[in-house]
Motif scaffolding. Structure first.
Motif, PDB file in Angstrom:
ATOM      1  N   GLN A  24       0.346  -1.623  -0.249  1.00  0.00           N
ATOM      2  CA  GLN A  24       0.190  -0.012  -0.341  1.00  0.00           C
ATOM      3  C   GLN A  24       0.986   1.267  -0.008  1.00  0.00           C
ATOM      4  O   GLN A  24       0.678   2.157  -0.457  1.00  0.00           O
ATOM      5  N   LYS A  25       1.466   1.591   0.932  1.00  0.00           N
ATOM      6  CA  LYS A  25       3.207   2.356   0.594  1.00  0.00           C
ATOM      7  C   LYS A  25       3.354   2.966  -0.532  1.00  0.00           C
ATOM      8  O   LYS A  25       3.555   3.849  -1.240  1.00  0.00           O
ATOM      9  N   ALA A  26       3.808   1.091  -1.132  1.00  0.00           N
ATOM     10  CA  ALA A  26       4.665   1.225  -2.393  1.00  0.00           C
ATOM     11  C   ALA A  26       3.677   1.375  -3.580  1.00  0.00           C
ATOM     12  O   ALA A  26       3.928   2.991  -4.447  1.00  0.00           O
ATOM     13  N   ASN A  27       2.372   1.464  -3.731  1.00  0.00           N
ATOM     14  CA  ASN A  27       1.485   2.090  -4.326  1.00  0.00           C
ATOM     15  C   ASN A  27       1.294   3.851  -4.227  1.00  0.00           C
ATOM     16  O   ASN A  27      -0.011   4.352  -5.220  1.00  0.00           O
ATOM     17  N   SER A  28       1.891   4.045  -3.394  1.00  0.00           N
ATOM     18  CA  SER A  28       1.038   5.571  -3.055  1.00  0.00           C
ATOM     19  C   SER A  28       2.655   6.776  -4.096  1.00  0.00           C
ATOM     20  O   SER A  28       2.259   7.562  -3.997  1.00  0.00           O
ATOM     21  N   TYR A  29       3.091   6.145  -3.837  1.00  0.00           N
ATOM     22  CA  TYR A  29       4.565   6.655  -5.108  1.00  0.00           C
ATOM     23  C   TYR A  29       4.013   6.406  -6.830  1.00  0.00           C
ATOM     24  O   TYR A  29       4.384   5.022  -7.401  1.00  0.00           O
ATOM     25  N   SER A  30       4.412   7.421  -7.689  1.00  0.00           N
ATOM     26  CA  SER A  30       4.770   7.043  -8.922  1.00  0.00           C
ATOM     27  C   SER A  30       5.504   6.219  -9.639  1.00  0.00           C
ATOM     28  O   SER A  30       5.476   5.615 -10.507  1.00  0.00           O
ATOM     29  N   SER A  31       6.961   6.265  -8.984  1.00  0.00           N
ATOM     30  CA  SER A  31       7.596   5.509  -8.792  1.00  0.00           C
ATOM     31  C   SER A  31       7.793   4.430  -9.159  1.00  0.00           C
ATOM     32  O   SER A  31       7.612   3.589  -8.160  1.00  0.00           O
ATOM     33  N   GLY A  58      14.797 -10.051   9.300  1.00  0.00           N
ATOM     34  CA  GLY A  58      16.336 -10.552   9.873  1.00  0.00           C
ATOM     35  C   GLY A  58      16.712 -10.944   8.155  1.00  0.00           C
ATOM     36  O   GLY A  58      18.518 -10.936   7.983  1.00  0.00           O
ATOM     37  N   ASN A  59      15.988 -11.000   7.212  1.00  0.00           N
ATOM     38  CA  ASN A  59      16.354 -10.921   5.567  1.00  0.00           C
ATOM     39  C   ASN A  59      17.025  -9.799   5.423  1.00  0.00           C
ATOM     40  O   ASN A  59      16.944  -8.813   5.934  1.00  0.00           O
ATOM     41  N   GLU A  60      18.224 -10.262   4.003  1.00  0.00           N
ATOM     42  CA  GLU A  60      19.028  -8.566   3.718  1.00  0.00           C
ATOM     43  C   GLU A  60      18.503  -8.593   2.304  1.00  0.00           C
ATOM     44  O   GLU A  60      18.065  -9.519   1.323  1.00  0.00           O
ATOM     45  N   ILE A  61      17.259  -7.769   2.041  1.00  0.00           N
ATOM     46  CA  ILE A  61      16.529  -7.350   0.760  1.00  0.00           C
ATOM     47  C   ILE A  61      17.823  -5.705   0.017  1.00  0.00           C
ATOM     48  O   ILE A  61      18.446  -4.471   1.292  1.00  0.00           O
ATOM     49  N   LYS A  62      17.423  -5.324  -1.227  1.00  0.00           N
ATOM     50  CA  LYS A  62      17.445  -4.855  -1.790  1.00  0.00           C
ATOM     51  C   LYS A  62      15.971  -3.419  -2.179  1.00  0.00           C
ATOM     52  O   LYS A  62      15.450  -4.174  -3.291  1.00  0.00           O
ATOM     53  N   LEU A  63      16.721  -2.416  -2.013  1.00  0.00           N
ATOM     54  CA  LEU A  63      15.266  -1.610  -2.556  1.00  0.00           C
ATOM     55  C   LEU A  63      15.494  -0.785  -3.108  1.00  0.00           C
ATOM     56  O   LEU A  63      17.273  -0.479  -3.525  1.00  0.00           O
ATOM     57  N   ILE A  64      14.915  -0.855  -4.014  1.00  0.00           N
ATOM     58  CA  ILE A  64      15.261   0.079  -5.896  1.00  0.00           C
ATOM     59  C   ILE A  64      14.065   0.861  -6.587  1.00  0.00           C
ATOM     60  O   ILE A  64      13.188   0.051  -6.136  1.00  0.00           O
ATOM     61  N   ALA A  65      14.272   1.777  -6.682  1.00  0.00           N
ATOM     62  CA  ALA A  65      13.012   3.176  -6.789  1.00  0.00           C
ATOM     63  C   ALA A  65      14.175   3.605  -7.963  1.00  0.00           C
ATOM     64  O   ALA A  65      14.964   3.947  -7.756  1.00  0.00           O
ATOM     65  N   ASP A  66      12.925   4.279  -8.988  1.00  0.00           N
ATOM     66  CA  ASP A  66      13.401   5.011 -10.056  1.00  0.00           C
ATOM     67  C   ASP A  66      12.265   5.691 -10.342  1.00  0.00           C
ATOM     68  O   ASP A  66      11.636   4.927 -11.330  1.00  0.00           O
ATOM     69  N   GLY A  67      11.793   6.830 -10.533  1.00  0.00           N
ATOM     70  CA  GLY A  67      11.426   8.043 -10.547  1.00  0.00           C
ATOM     71  C   GLY A  67      11.185   8.776 -10.445  1.00  0.00           C
ATOM     72  O   GLY A  67      12.658   9.316  -9.266  1.00  0.00           O
ATOM     73  N   PRO A  68      10.676   9.971 -10.602  1.00  0.00           N
ATOM     74  CA  PRO A  68      10.366  10.908  -9.945  1.00  0.00           C
ATOM     75  C   PRO A  68      10.741  11.443  -8.455  1.00  0.00           C
ATOM     76  O   PRO A  68      10.789  12.658  -7.654  1.00  0.00           O
ATOM     77  N   ASP A  69       9.622  10.447  -7.239  1.00  0.00           N
ATOM     78  CA  ASP A  69       9.822  11.060  -5.941  1.00  0.00           C
ATOM     79  C   ASP A  69      10.501   9.563  -5.420  1.00  0.00           C
ATOM     80  O   ASP A  69      10.414   9.147  -4.622  1.00  0.00           O
ATOM     81  N   ASP A  70      11.634   9.631  -6.474  1.00  0.00           N
ATOM     82  CA  ASP A  70      12.087   7.665  -6.114  1.00  0.00           C
ATOM     83  C   ASP A  70      12.539   7.752  -4.789  1.00  0.00           C
ATOM     84  O   ASP A  70      13.058   6.930  -3.677  1.00  0.00           O
ATOM     85  N   GLU A  72      12.462   9.747  -2.150  1.00  0.00           N
ATOM     86  CA  GLU A  72      11.437   9.776  -1.085  1.00  0.00           C
ATOM     87  C   GLU A  72      10.950   8.486  -0.744  1.00  0.00           C
ATOM     88  O   GLU A  72      10.482   8.126   0.736  1.00  0.00           O
ATOM     89  N   ALA A  73      10.524   7.257  -1.713  1.00  0.00           N
ATOM     90  CA  ALA A  73      10.143   6.441  -1.437  1.00  0.00           C
ATOM     91  C   ALA A  73      10.792   5.361  -1.160  1.00  0.00           C
ATOM     92  O   ALA A  73      10.557   4.928  -0.209  1.00  0.00           O
ATOM     93  N   LEU A  74      12.046   5.865  -1.320  1.00  0.00           N
ATOM     94  CA  LEU A  74      12.779   4.851  -1.072  1.00  0.00           C
ATOM     95  C   LEU A  74      13.747   4.921   0.794  1.00  0.00           C
ATOM     96  O   LEU A  74      13.396   4.027   1.261  1.00  0.00           O
ATOM     97  N   GLU A  75      13.362   6.178   1.168  1.00  0.00           N
ATOM     98  CA  GLU A  75      13.933   6.602   2.684  1.00  0.00           C
ATOM     99  C   GLU A  75      11.921   6.588   3.471  1.00  0.00           C
ATOM    100  O   GLU A  75      12.801   4.912   3.951  1.00  0.00           O
ATOM    101  N   ASP A  76      11.368   6.146   2.911  1.00  0.00           N
ATOM    102  CA  ASP A  76      10.048   6.080   3.393  1.00  0.00           C
ATOM    103  C   ASP A  76      10.034   4.370   3.547  1.00  0.00           C
ATOM    104  O   ASP A  76       9.354   3.679   4.753  1.00  0.00           O
TER     105      ASP A  76
END
Length: 84
Positions: A24-31, A58-70, A72-76
């Motif tokens: 739901q949070k991810a979908n609030s961003y246009s990136s 405990g799992n490690e993941i990589k978050l990747i964001a690309d777009g106009p609000d990337d 902000e999306a990544l930090e949130d």
């Protein structure tokens, strides 16, 4: 495009309710937003994709964001995953 490695620190991980909240949070961003784990990349706006990774605390993941609000999306989303 921005990327960040994070350790999941929400209980019980990104499953069930936390997964739905994350999507739901991810979908609030246009990136475009992706999660990478063990060389598998999924669209972070897809609940089915997210559930397929079976992400536990405990799992490690990589978050990747690309777009106009990337940035902000990544930090949130990183903040949410890290439980802060």
């Amino acid at each position: 495009m921005v990327e960040k490695n994070v350790i999941i620190d929400v209980e019980p991980g990104l499953q069930a309710r936390p997964a739905a909240q994350f999507v739901q949070k991810a979908n609030s961003y246009s990136s475009e937003i992706f999660i990478e784990k063990d060389q598998k990349r999924i669209n972070a706006k897809s609940i089915m994709g997210l559930m397929s990774l079976a992400l536990a605390r405990g799992n490690e993941i990589k978050l990747i964001a690309d777009g106009p609000d990337d940035q902000e999306a990544l930090e949130d989303l990183a903040s949410f995953v890290e439980g802060t």
